[in-house]
Design an enzyme around this catalytic site. Sequence first.
Site, PDB file in Angstrom:
ATOM      1  CE  LYS A  27     -19.946 -12.658  34.131  1.00 14.88           C
ATOM      2  NZ  LYS A  27     -21.259 -12.735  34.347  1.00 14.88           N
ATOM      3  CD  GLN A  28     -18.587  -7.903  35.299  1.00 14.16           C
ATOM      4  OE1 GLN A  28     -19.340  -6.949  34.631  1.00 14.16           O
ATOM      5  NE2 GLN A  28     -19.011  -8.907  36.195  1.00 14.16           N
ATOM      6  CD  GLU A  42     -19.895 -11.368  38.037  1.00 13.53           C
ATOM      7  OE1 GLU A  42     -21.326 -11.360  38.854  1.00 13.53           O
ATOM      8  OE2 GLU A  42     -20.517 -11.942  36.793  1.00 13.53           O
ATOM      9  CD1 TRP A 101     -23.080  -4.970  40.599  1.00 15.35           C
ATOM     10  CD2 TRP A 101     -21.503  -4.576  40.927  1.00 15.35           C
ATOM     11  NE1 TRP A 101     -22.411  -5.614  39.780  1.00 15.35           N
ATOM     12  CE2 TRP A 101     -21.420  -4.644  39.739  1.00 15.35           C
ATOM     13  CE3 TRP A 101     -20.303  -3.632  41.518  1.00 15.35           C
ATOM     14  CZ2 TRP A 101     -19.947  -4.290  39.271  1.00 15.35           C
ATOM     15  CZ3 TRP A 101     -18.993  -3.120  41.139  1.00 15.35           C
ATOM     16  CH2 TRP A 101     -19.160  -3.740  40.011  1.00 15.35           C
ATOM     17  CG  ASP A 102     -27.242  -4.110  38.067  1.00 17.22           C
ATOM     18  OD1 ASP A 102     -26.515  -4.851  36.965  1.00 17.22           O
ATOM     19  OD2 ASP A 102     -27.059  -5.259  39.093  1.00 17.22           O
TER      20      ASP A 102
END
Length: 789
Positions: free
Chosen positions: A604-605, A484, A345-346
């Site tokens: 995680k983010q 994630e 998805w970057d």
Amino acid sequence: MTGWTWENEGYDPDGARLRESLCTLGNGYFATRGALPECSADEVHYPGTYAAGIYNRLVSEVAGRHVENEDMVNLPNWLPLRFRLPGEPWLTPDTAAVLDHGETLHMSSGLLERRTRFGLGAGRTLLVRQHRFVHMAAPHLAGLRTEFTAEGFSGPLETEAALDGDVTNAGVPRYRDLDGRHLTHVLTGTTAADTVWLRCRTRTSDIRIALAARLTSPAPVVNRHDRPRALQTTRLELAAGETVTVDKIVALHTSRDPAISDPLHAAVDRVTRAGGFDELLPPHLTAWEQLWRRAELDVPGEAGRILRLHLFHVLQTLSPHTADLDVGVPARGLHGEAYRGHVFWDELFVLPYLNLHFPEVSRALLHHRHRRLERACTAARDAGHRGAMYPWQSGSDGREETQQLHLNPRSGRWLPDHSRLQHHVGSAIAYNVWQYCEATGDQEFLQTKGAETLLQISRFWADTAAYDDHLGRYRLKGVVGPDEYHDAYPDAAEPGLDDNAYTNVTAAWVLARTLDVLRALPEPRRRELAERTGLDAAELERWEEVSRTLYVPFHHGVISQFEGYGELAELDWRGYRHRYGDIRRLDRLLEAEGDTVNHYQASKQADVLMLGYLFSPAELQSVFRRLGVSLDERTWRRTVDHYLHRTSHGSTLSGLVHGWVLARARRADAWKFCQEALQADIADIQGGTTGEGIHLGAMAGTLDLVQRGLTGLETRGGALWLDPVPLPELSSYGFTLRYHGHWGVRLRLEHDLLEVAVPASGRTPIEVHLPDRTVRLRPGETDRLTLPE
């Protein structure tokens, strides 16, 4: 680092992989890592070359199972050029005395310079100076110039240049148990006294690849073939204090190239007709000068220098040449083999920058997704749903490439990988369609391929949403969010989480925007689209209902990352930091202890906070109002604080998103995260990952942080909307944009002043909205506006 150069002084084997990634040269068609030409792939060096969109699929045995992977292919190595005194070993920095060594990446010109002085004993030294390019004007060409200077001696020097087909995908240690031999049928040959060629093909995708190399030397060139290598040797006569030059020009073609009949013929013909190094250099320099002009970015200090490096690598991966290719956005650029070169998805972090500088590239990347719309619809149908379910990871043809298993290098165990449940990738694609069309005014794309893509993504969300009688709302169950770490409830038999807030809110936004697009379509086109897709009024009514009633969970006055998140245990953050120091990959630490992050409120983010990255405060509040949910500023600030203290930042994207959000929510803390985003690759903060390929999304995202994040720039309603939030550390900067056919619109912020300059043209005026006023600028006009406090 200086303003336009990136310098490495001294030879450091431990840092070689990182340097090779950051010194990669490319042009959007192919790229080559910054390895030393005399060094082979080993534990220190990795000279990889990758062409955009060249993938191959192999089956390996892992943990007793057959695992199928598709990888971006490491192509035959065109770099090799080694040298030695007759009868002595080949000279490399790993095997010979190095008196001094340095490399300089010249970003303004797209050149990599290398200087090494080898000690040969008895007061003799050999100075080797090299320049290389991957041609930005002629995307199939590359060149290497090598200058040898004898110091304290005279005599012969043997050199050997090669095209090497004996390469594998071996650049990522944790993949080395997998089959990495993607090339087969390697053949070599000679076409002229100074020219050799190599051709091969990929083992399963059957892509034909051809390289041709021309060696120019003051001494005779001898060609020989030691398959899978084509070799060119020459014996130079060195005189003390004098420089002897050897040039190598290479052409690369593949069977995916348009307008050729055969890659080998094309490569040989191109290298034969190409000029020498000095002749090829000026158009290469001109192409780079034009790119820098179109992407002008004037940011002072260290931040500006790093941003220029980030822009350099974005342009090498996604240049105007990309507009002619059927490729996506590889998460690690064309710089290495991490993530197997896959598309995630970057693009969500990349296209918003490209939209306002290279819209033709954005359009091509969206075409890539549209070409795989049918595959996404097939995936949804196979899963029992309507619409389009885009894959979390994809390669050549748009099928799901996410691993079934992944290795925890800390515990050595192979674990199930459920990240394919990140269906929010579809919303990212829809977001990019909308943002591209708003930034460019490209109604033709919006009304055709854009509308079709939006329709099928919306159809998937509406079909997968299930109505809950108790809540009186629709829910999206069994997904994984951007975080994630969390892929299941504690002790659950099946993976997936319910009502991930980011997934639900973005799905509601996509449905609303798609309805807007369909209503605005010209009636004949709307009828065509409805006939082709079977869209009817009843389905549109369901979309309207779902877009207004998707469930957003809360706990303790903050937005819940997913339903039940607030019931998870709190993690002993201080204890884990004391025990391990770096806890970015908290998931691996806990798994090695026999535990799982699924038990804890630990991310995680950025996940919920991604909403503040995608949407301005006003738009985010509008989306929540449409859902019938109140989101005032205090609730959002509490939400930001809640997750800020529960995130390990195990992704390079996390610092970027937090810096972006905190610039408006908690300005005093924003710069810390902006700095982390800037340092992500140059300092390799993820602990060795940059050597496997740069993080393209994070690099592009830092550019967009300056372009849109700190300026509050939005392109909507045919106007530019600006609401700057100058940080004390970055309150003066400027850049240019390409907006609705206006080339080179210049914006400059100087503390409390905003200057907007529109170049002269025959275009219509640009409307600029500030929080307290609106101005219209005609082409050729400049306005200096005082910003509200």
